[in-house]
Enzyme design. Structure first.
Site, short mmCIF file in Angstrom:
data_model
loop_
_atom_site.label_atom_id
_atom_site.label_comp_id
_atom_site.label_asym_id
_atom_site.label_seq_id
_atom_site.Cartn_x
_atom_site.Cartn_y
_atom_site.Cartn_z
N CYS A 125 4.85 -66.72 33.93
CA CYS A 125 5.13 -67.99 34.61
C CYS A 125 6.52 -68.49 34.21
O CYS A 125 6.79 -68.76 33.03
CB CYS A 125 4.07 -69.03 34.25
SG CYS A 125 4.29 -70.61 35.11
N VAL A 126 7.40 -68.62 35.19
CA VAL A 126 8.77 -69.05 34.92
C VAL A 126 8.79 -70.52 34.51
O VAL A 126 9.52 -70.92 33.60
CB VAL A 126 9.64 -68.84 36.17
CG1 VAL A 126 11.05 -69.34 35.93
CG2 VAL A 126 9.68 -67.36 36.54
#
Length: 301
Positions: free
Chosen positions: A195-196
């Site tokens: 997850c960025v």
């Protein structure tokens, strides 16, 4: 002109060096990017709530009459931010940490067996992975590596070679459902995705926390959208510039709500069917799923 440019570059480099010296986390581009995203997300939350209380005077009056309503909204607001930082700071469960935990358990058991002069006996149990840090898998190729190898190989079908389940980057044996994350440069147990926005992987150790975060975020956005619509219905013709700001923010919020609802539904489906995003998307490329029947694809062990 060239001299001025070189002086400006020299001044900039010295300023960045001092900044990196005072704040070591900013020296790493990946951590710097993650920190900027976190600051941007918190700023967006504060912007939406601040403009709501700044423009919506009727909400202030309602707060005086029914303080519980605003208190619940602010409680959800702070709980969402707290859950965000808890999730972003949690460990997804790394293979190296699981190996270290198993080796420490075996070592402690051998010491206790020798001390009590009792024969050693094998006992299966579950591992709780909570150790942070990054180390090379080659540091763990010691005397206790065989116990980890045997544990991993017992999870695979008979006849599976050790080379098939060994990560070519970490040089460690991966249990089923584990995958090497190129962003974190570590193998993650029950890997789902990187997850960025959180700046971390989602895996066995924090998938539950991630689900609760998107659930709280969705509820907060829905509640905020309702308050924005209520304001526009009551104040649509009072000040056009306020209405324009609220409408633009509401459009962006509506897009976020659609995305969050789809994400929440998708991950709820994954939890109910015991799958991960990686397994669902790359099913045909995963060796231990390739030969499974389609009817059994949603019940992974």
């Amino acid at each position: 002109m060239t001299m001025v440019v070189s002086m400006c570059r020299s001044f900039r480099d010295r300023a960045l060096d001092r900044c990196f010296h005072c704040f070591p986390c900013l020296a790493d581009p990946a951590r710097r990017s993650s920190l900027c995203l976190k600051v941007a997300l918190v700023t967006l939350h504060l912007l939406y709530v601040g403009i709501l209380f700044l423009f919506y005077s009727d909400l202030i009056e309602k707060t005086k009459k029914e303080p519980w309503y605003t208190a619940l909204y602010l409680l959800l607001f702070f709980a969402t931010l707290v859950q965000y930082f808890i999730t972003s700071g949690s460990s997804p469960g790394y293979v190296l940490d699981a190996m270290r935990a198993l080796n420490d358990t075996n070592l402690a058991y051998k010491k206790s067996s020798v001390a009590s002069k009792q024969p050693a006996s094998s006992k299966n149990g579950s591992l709780v992975i909570s150790v942070e840090g990054s180390q090379s898998g080659r540091n763990f190729q010691g005397s206790n590596t065989t116990s980890w190898s045997k544990l991993v190989m017992d999870m695979y079908p008979p006849g599976t070679s050790i080379r098939t389940c060994t990560c070519s980057y970490c040089n460690v044996e991966q249990p089923p459902r584990a995958k090497h994350c190129h962003d974190c440069d570590r193998c993650v147990l029950q890997f789902d995705h990187h997850c960025v926005w959180l700046g971390t992987c989602i895996g066995q150790g924090n998938h539950c926390k991630f689900w609760w975060y998107i659930c709280e975020e969705t509820a907060l956005c829905l509640w905020t959208g309702i308050l924005y619509i209520t304001y526009l219905k009551a104040n649509i013709s009072r000040a056009w510039w306020k209405d324009a700001i609220m409408i633009l923010l509401l459009i962006a919020l509506s897009i976020s709500i659609i995305f969050l609802l789809l994400l929440l539904i998708f991950h709820s489906y994954l939890v109910l069917t015991n799958q991960t995003t990686y397994e669902l998307v790359r099913r045909r490329r995963i060796p231990y799923l390739r030969n499974l029947k389609k009817s059994r694809g949603h019940t992974l062990a």
